[in-house]
Design a protein around this motif. Structure first.
Motif, PDB file in Angstrom:
ATOM      1  N   ARG A   5       0.812  -1.216   0.000  1.00 41.63           N
ATOM      2  CA  ARG A   5       0.000   0.000   0.000  1.00 41.63           C
ATOM      3  C   ARG A   5       0.852   1.276   0.000  1.00 41.63           C
ATOM      4  NH1 ARG A   5      -3.477  -1.274   4.462  1.00 41.63           N
ATOM      5  NH2 ARG A   5      -4.035  -3.174   3.315  1.00 41.63           N
ATOM      6  N   HIS A   6       2.095   1.162   0.422  1.00 43.22           N
ATOM      7  CA  HIS A   6       2.963   2.346   0.425  1.00 43.22           C
ATOM      8  C   HIS A   6       3.410   2.743  -0.986  1.00 43.22           C
ATOM      9  CE1 HIS A   6       3.176   2.370   4.784  1.00 43.22           C
ATOM     10  NE2 HIS A   6       3.407   1.058   4.750  1.00 43.22           N
ATOM     11  N   ALA A   7       3.401   1.789  -1.883  1.00 50.80           N
ATOM     12  CA  ALA A   7       3.810   2.106  -3.262  1.00 50.80           C
ATOM     13  C   ALA A   7       2.680   2.843  -3.969  1.00 50.80           C
ATOM     14  CB  ALA A   7       4.156   0.817  -4.003  1.00 50.80           C
ATOM     15  N   LYS A   8       2.953   3.309  -5.177  1.00 52.48           N
ATOM     16  CA  LYS A   8       1.917   3.978  -5.956  1.00 52.48           C
ATOM     17  C   LYS A   8       0.770   3.000  -6.241  1.00 52.48           C
ATOM     18  CE  LYS A   8       4.395   7.608  -8.430  1.00 52.48           C
ATOM     19  NZ  LYS A   8       4.985   7.916  -9.754  1.00 52.48           N
ATOM     20  N   PRO A   9      -0.430   3.510  -6.414  1.00 49.13           N
ATOM     21  CA  PRO A   9      -1.584   2.619  -6.640  1.00 49.13           C
ATOM     22  C   PRO A   9      -1.425   1.746  -7.886  1.00 49.13           C
ATOM     23  CG  PRO A   9      -2.306   4.882  -6.226  1.00 49.13           C
ATOM     24  CD  PRO A   9      -0.810   4.936  -6.357  1.00 49.13           C
ATOM     25  N   ASP A  10      -0.694   2.223  -8.865  1.00 54.08           N
ATOM     26  CA  ASP A  10      -0.513   1.436 -10.093  1.00 54.08           C
ATOM     27  C   ASP A  10       0.872   0.793 -10.170  1.00 54.08           C
ATOM     28  OD1 ASP A  10       1.010   3.665 -10.430  1.00 54.08           O
ATOM     29  OD2 ASP A  10       0.348   4.073 -12.485  1.00 54.08           O
ATOM     30  N   ALA A  11       1.530   0.636  -9.023  1.00 60.97           N
ATOM     31  CA  ALA A  11       2.864   0.011  -9.023  1.00 60.97           C
ATOM     32  C   ALA A  11       2.767  -1.447  -9.468  1.00 60.97           C
ATOM     33  CB  ALA A  11       3.474   0.087  -7.628  1.00 60.97           C
ATOM     34  N   ILE A  12       3.800  -1.899 -10.173  1.00 64.60           N
ATOM     35  CA  ILE A  12       3.858  -3.319 -10.547  1.00 64.60           C
ATOM     36  C   ILE A  12       4.853  -4.031  -9.634  1.00 64.60           C
ATOM     37  CG2 ILE A  12       3.147  -3.027 -12.956  1.00 64.60           C
ATOM     38  CD1 ILE A  12       6.138  -3.208 -13.724  1.00 64.60           C
ATOM     39  N   VAL A  13       4.614  -5.355  -9.467  1.00 65.53           N
ATOM     40  CA  VAL A  13       5.486  -6.167  -8.618  1.00 65.53           C
ATOM     41  C   VAL A  13       6.187  -7.209  -9.485  1.00 65.53           C
ATOM     42  CG1 VAL A  13       5.586  -7.816  -6.703  1.00 65.53           C
ATOM     43  CG2 VAL A  13       4.039  -5.842  -6.582  1.00 65.53           C
ATOM     44  N   MET A  14       7.498  -7.288  -9.360  1.00 66.67           N
ATOM     45  CA  MET A  14       8.300  -8.205 -10.169  1.00 66.67           C
ATOM     46  C   MET A  14       9.150  -9.114  -9.277  1.00 66.67           C
ATOM     47  SD  MET A  14       9.464  -5.330 -12.985  1.00 66.67           S
ATOM     48  CE  MET A  14      10.688  -6.373 -13.736  1.00 66.67           C
ATOM     49  N   HIS A  15       9.595 -10.218  -9.846  1.00 66.58           N
ATOM     50  CA  HIS A  15      10.435 -11.184  -9.113  1.00 66.58           C
ATOM     51  C   HIS A  15      11.114 -12.042 -10.171  1.00 66.58           C
ATOM     52  CE1 HIS A  15      11.693 -14.512  -6.574  1.00 66.58           C
ATOM     53  NE2 HIS A  15      11.258 -13.908  -5.492  1.00 66.58           N
ATOM     54  N   PRO A  16      12.419 -12.334 -10.039  1.00 63.70           N
ATOM     55  CA  PRO A  16      13.112 -13.122 -11.070  1.00 63.70           C
ATOM     56  C   PRO A  16      12.750 -14.605 -11.036  1.00 63.70           C
ATOM     57  CG  PRO A  16      14.613 -12.621  -9.264  1.00 63.70           C
ATOM     58  CD  PRO A  16      13.349 -11.863  -8.992  1.00 63.70           C
ATOM     59  N   GLY A  17      12.106 -15.058  -9.934  1.00 62.82           N
ATOM     60  CA  GLY A  17      11.751 -16.459  -9.826  1.00 62.82           C
ATOM     61  C   GLY A  17      12.958 -17.333  -9.593  1.00 62.82           C
ATOM     62  N   PRO A  18      12.798 -18.564  -9.087  1.00 63.41           N
ATOM     63  CA  PRO A  18      11.538 -19.048  -8.539  1.00 63.41           C
ATOM     64  C   PRO A  18      11.219 -18.380  -7.205  1.00 63.41           C
ATOM     65  CG  PRO A  18      13.270 -20.714  -8.306  1.00 63.41           C
ATOM     66  CD  PRO A  18      13.860 -19.566  -9.055  1.00 63.41           C
ATOM     67  N   ILE A  19       9.945 -18.134  -6.961  1.00 61.54           N
ATOM     68  CA  ILE A  19       9.553 -17.398  -5.754  1.00 61.54           C
ATOM     69  C   ILE A  19       9.487 -18.332  -4.544  1.00 61.54           C
ATOM     70  CG2 ILE A  19       8.252 -15.665  -7.057  1.00 61.54           C
ATOM     71  CD1 ILE A  19       5.665 -17.034  -6.280  1.00 61.54           C
ATOM     72  N   ASN A  20       9.787 -17.780  -3.387  1.00 66.29           N
ATOM     73  CA  ASN A  20       9.567 -18.463  -2.107  1.00 66.29           C
ATOM     74  C   ASN A  20       8.321 -17.861  -1.477  1.00 66.29           C
ATOM     75  OD1 ASN A  20      11.984 -20.107  -1.855  1.00 66.29           O
ATOM     76  ND2 ASN A  20      13.116 -18.212  -1.513  1.00 66.29           N
ATOM     77  N   ARG A  21       7.191 -18.503  -1.638  1.00 66.45           N
ATOM     78  CA  ARG A  21       5.949 -17.962  -1.085  1.00 66.45           C
ATOM     79  C   ARG A  21       6.046 -17.918   0.441  1.00 66.45           C
ATOM     80  NH1 ARG A  21       1.515 -18.178  -4.544  1.00 66.45           N
ATOM     81  NH2 ARG A  21       2.153 -18.699  -6.674  1.00 66.45           N
ATOM     82  N   GLY A  22       5.670 -16.794   1.009  1.00 71.53           N
ATOM     83  CA  GLY A  22       5.699 -16.679   2.465  1.00 71.53           C
ATOM     84  C   GLY A  22       7.082 -16.401   3.019  1.00 71.53           C
ATOM     85  N   VAL A  23       8.069 -16.234   2.155  1.00 73.03           N
ATOM     86  CA  VAL A  23       9.396 -15.864   2.641  1.00 73.03           C
ATOM     87  C   VAL A  23       9.687 -14.424   2.219  1.00 73.03           C
ATOM     88  CG1 VAL A  23      11.862 -16.397   2.680  1.00 73.03           C
ATOM     89  CG2 VAL A  23      10.172 -18.244   2.550  1.00 73.03           C
ATOM     90  N   GLU A  24       9.893 -14.221   0.907  1.00 74.33           N
ATOM     91  CA  GLU A  24      10.098 -12.833   0.496  1.00 74.33           C
ATOM     92  C   GLU A  24       8.823 -12.213  -0.091  1.00 74.33           C
ATOM     93  OE1 GLU A  24      12.059 -15.216  -1.145  1.00 74.33           O
ATOM     94  OE2 GLU A  24      11.208 -15.221  -3.154  1.00 74.33           O
ATOM     95  N   ILE A  25       7.834 -13.059  -0.400  1.00 75.55           N
ATOM     96  CA  ILE A  25       6.611 -12.526  -1.010  1.00 75.55           C
ATOM     97  C   ILE A  25       5.404 -13.354  -0.566  1.00 75.55           C
ATOM     98  CG2 ILE A  25       6.789 -13.934  -3.124  1.00 75.55           C
ATOM     99  CD1 ILE A  25       5.900 -11.343  -4.667  1.00 75.55           C
ATOM    100  N   ALA A  26       4.308 -12.660  -0.241  1.00 82.79           N
ATOM    101  CA  ALA A  26       3.067 -13.348   0.137  1.00 82.79           C
ATOM    102  C   ALA A  26       2.321 -13.765  -1.121  1.00 82.79           C
ATOM    103  CB  ALA A  26       2.180 -12.423   0.965  1.00 82.79           C
TER     104      ALA A  26
END
Lengths: 337, 337, 337
Positions: free
Chosen positions: A269-290
């Protein structure tokens, strides 16, 4: 072993400034990077066609030379090469010839002698692809598919493609890179690319133990707090947290890391309302990203993968074209656009 | 297990004398070997073209059937097959079906039933490719990619190609083969090929423990001293010294071996001034060959690799052509030259 | 983990009843299965041609997604895809991305983002391919290459092809399935296919410990005695006996199993004089089948392998065609016949 990269990236370019190897975005010009993104744009629709193939690299031999295993990265390069109609040879070097005591250079010389046109190199040592590019026979292109903590330039360029696609350009953009920057070759390449392409501000967010010392010298702003660091950014790039850091002194615990630096909707919510979220993968769910963010409407993580094939096709065709034009100066003007 | 090779190599040829399998150079005619070298010559320039591909084996299925792993040899056959436009299936048999208790013959029968056109076979047991060639369905070609201590005929033929390329022919040539001849399938094939092609003299040089007993019966001269053995030779072929021999009673020490039989510039001085130095690779620098020689002006080691792709393309296309002509006697006259 | 397959197989078909995934023969119509066999017939001769290639899947990307290793099954799908001119990516998932902690769904999403057109899935868990088919993006086809104890539908269909080829059809046919039915995904798929295609009688023969409880509910007759069970059958399908069952309480001993249920010429005498003998392979000689039968005149085991390539080509081309027609309803009427 660490092979120090050379002070300049001159080895990457032909005398008239065309790409002939792709080792690092550092020291490349804004116009070359933009050229790469434009070339990639022409390949994006190939993935959507009924026949996902163009004949640009037909009869060329691409060798995936992986000293460090990575099925995911190898697969993207293999698909990119096959869609360019190249023949692909996959070599997992950790398991083969060098185990017979052959030196790296002897392995290279042998593959060159088999008339390889391109080496896609992944190596645990920083600088190894530079070393290889300095040694290869003229006419053979080297693409860095990740070296030590140094660089992962095709990943950075697919990130740039993604940002330009969603934001239209880089002017005035604020981009936050979050997490284990210290150990990330991806972050290092992203910072260079964003600065070259003219982003307004690049922020690094993470605990002090996971940020490089004197990070500001890289042309970034440093934050240790997510709320402050994410304020009004246009792009949030989350980094993968290597599980092996957990066991070390770098981090208190996975849960503690997630509480402080894991991206959830509340922090976003602190980012701009139209901010995009990126990640190089593979993601660790619940570690660095929900999961609510990874699978949410602002996430463009899977689009990055799609653009990644196109960007790798662009890099491969540009490097082959650059090599050919420096071999036969009168030819090779276009690189498949 | 050792499967004794049959007394004659008749299985390799069609009724009208064309190659249909390539298992051993022994018992083949001089004209057939020369034909193979001529066919290879037509493929050498393919590796130098912008589009390194000819359609000779399009729609054919080549199975690399490796009972003994060898990334290097497998890669050369894979590239040769792909440049002939074949589809390639790589099977590392040590890790697959046979581990489910299937017999070798059942594995073969299954691959034949999948309409394989060619088996490239590497096996730790001498004679295994002969056994397979005797058992395969008519129409399926077998290429020996190294069997036990018996033969490595495509390696020998690429060596012959290299010698002919640099020396113009075999008449009057003196060739020395140096090192661990006893355990070398390469050496065995080279001796046969050199004798068939009419070399003046073939010399074996090495310690008594690493030379076959009654070596003279092979049509060679034997030396235990490098200075004497290398005197006035036109070609020096160094053999790879298997590290595992070191631990055995065969050798005093690596350093002692190098002192006596390792090729350096000083020893090379005994050969003719224009002698070439060859090695099947991968080389052990400082064991059987000094870097000053391996990387020096007389070394043609990497050229061997380049010619190796062409020779394998030649062997593959000749064997497929021979199989087709014996299936359909009225067709298949040319084999891609 | 066991993912229960859904009650219906509706996910396999497009709205107008075309195949778009192939997960199980259960719930499919007789006409669809016959259509599949007819399509396969058109591919059988491709394997006999000089150029074994048709361009139906040119520019498509087929991913062999094997969570459970099987060189043999993977090879048949790889060859089928290559003969349809597809690009093939082999992923041995047990050794790759998921080991980095990525979820199955994240792996899938990434491969979809790379513009894969088809997943050929082999998994140790029953139902996994259904789970995947329910999750994939529209346009991506899923083929079940064996899931847990549940199904192996392409194997069953190549068996049906073989039966129809040798018996002309299914009307009035008596088929015996012999051995370890309890643990066999192949048997389960065969029973469904035979019932759908209208075989007169399907018999299961085996020791009580290796037959499913309440087997009769599957529409079969159960026998514990070979002489009775084989009486007057037209087709004998032997199942592979997993060696690992030997160590368990299921079986007294290999020799005892062979004595009671192993197929030899003596037992085969109870079947019709023109009965054919089938086996999904790899065979255990002297365990479930004697060599005199496996290599005898009634055995069609290797013909099954040949037909298997054609059946897999048929399934692949039908599924791609079904996906395309549901993406673009006006197109995609024919599927390569």
């Amino acid at each position: 072993m660490t092979l120090a990269p050379p002070p300049s990236s001159r080895v990457q370019l032909t005398d008239d400034g065309k790409l002939r190897h792709f080792l690092s975005v550092e020291h490349l010009s804004r116009s070359l990077l933009e050229d790469m993104l434009d070339t990639a744009a022409s390949f994006v629709d190939v993935g959507g066609r009924a026949i996902k193939k163009v004949p640009l690299l037909r009869g060329k031999t691409v060798v995936n030379l992986f000293f460090e295993s990575s099925t995911r990265t190898r697969s993207t390069f293999e698909l990119a090469a096959k869609r360019l109609s190249a023949d692909v040879l996959n070599l997992d070097i950790s398991k083969s010839a060098t185990s017979k005591g052959e030196t790296l250079l002897d392995t290279l010389r042998n593959l060159e002698a088999m008339a390889a046109d391109m080496f896609v190199v992944r190596h645990q040592d920083s600088g190894a692809p530079f070393f290889i590019a300095n040694e290869v026979t003229p006419g053979v292109a080297v693409i860095n598919a990740g070296d030590g903590r140094h660089a992962h330039p095709t990943q950075a360029m697919l990130d740039m493609y993604t940002i330009r696609h969603y934001k239209g350009g880089f002017d005035g953009l604020r981009v936050a890179i979050v997490g284990d920057v210290l150990h990330s070759r991806v972050a290092r390449s992203q910072i260079h690319a964003l600065n070259i392409l003219g982003a307004e501000e690049v922020r690094l967010i993470g605990p002090r133990t996971l940020l490089p010392v004197a990070a500001e010298s890289l042309g970034v702003t440093v934050f240790n707090d997510m709320a402050q660091g994410l304020r009004d950014v246009d792009v949030v790039i989350m980094l993968r947290l290597q599980k092996e850091r957990m066991d070390s002194a770098f981090l208190p615990s996975e849960a503690e890391f997630f509480r402080l630096y894991g991206l959830n909707n509340e922090k976003l919510r602190h980012a701009k309302p139209d901010a995009i979220v990126m990640h190089p993968g593979p993601i660790n769910r619940g570690v660095e990203i929900a999961s609510e963010v990874a699978d949410g409407p602002r996430s463009v993580i899977l689009n990055q993968v799609t653009f990644g094939i196109a960007v790798r096709m662009a890099v491969m065709s540009m490097a082959i074209s650059g090599q050919e034009s420096s071999q036969n100066p009168e030819q090779g003007e276009d690189h498949g656009r």
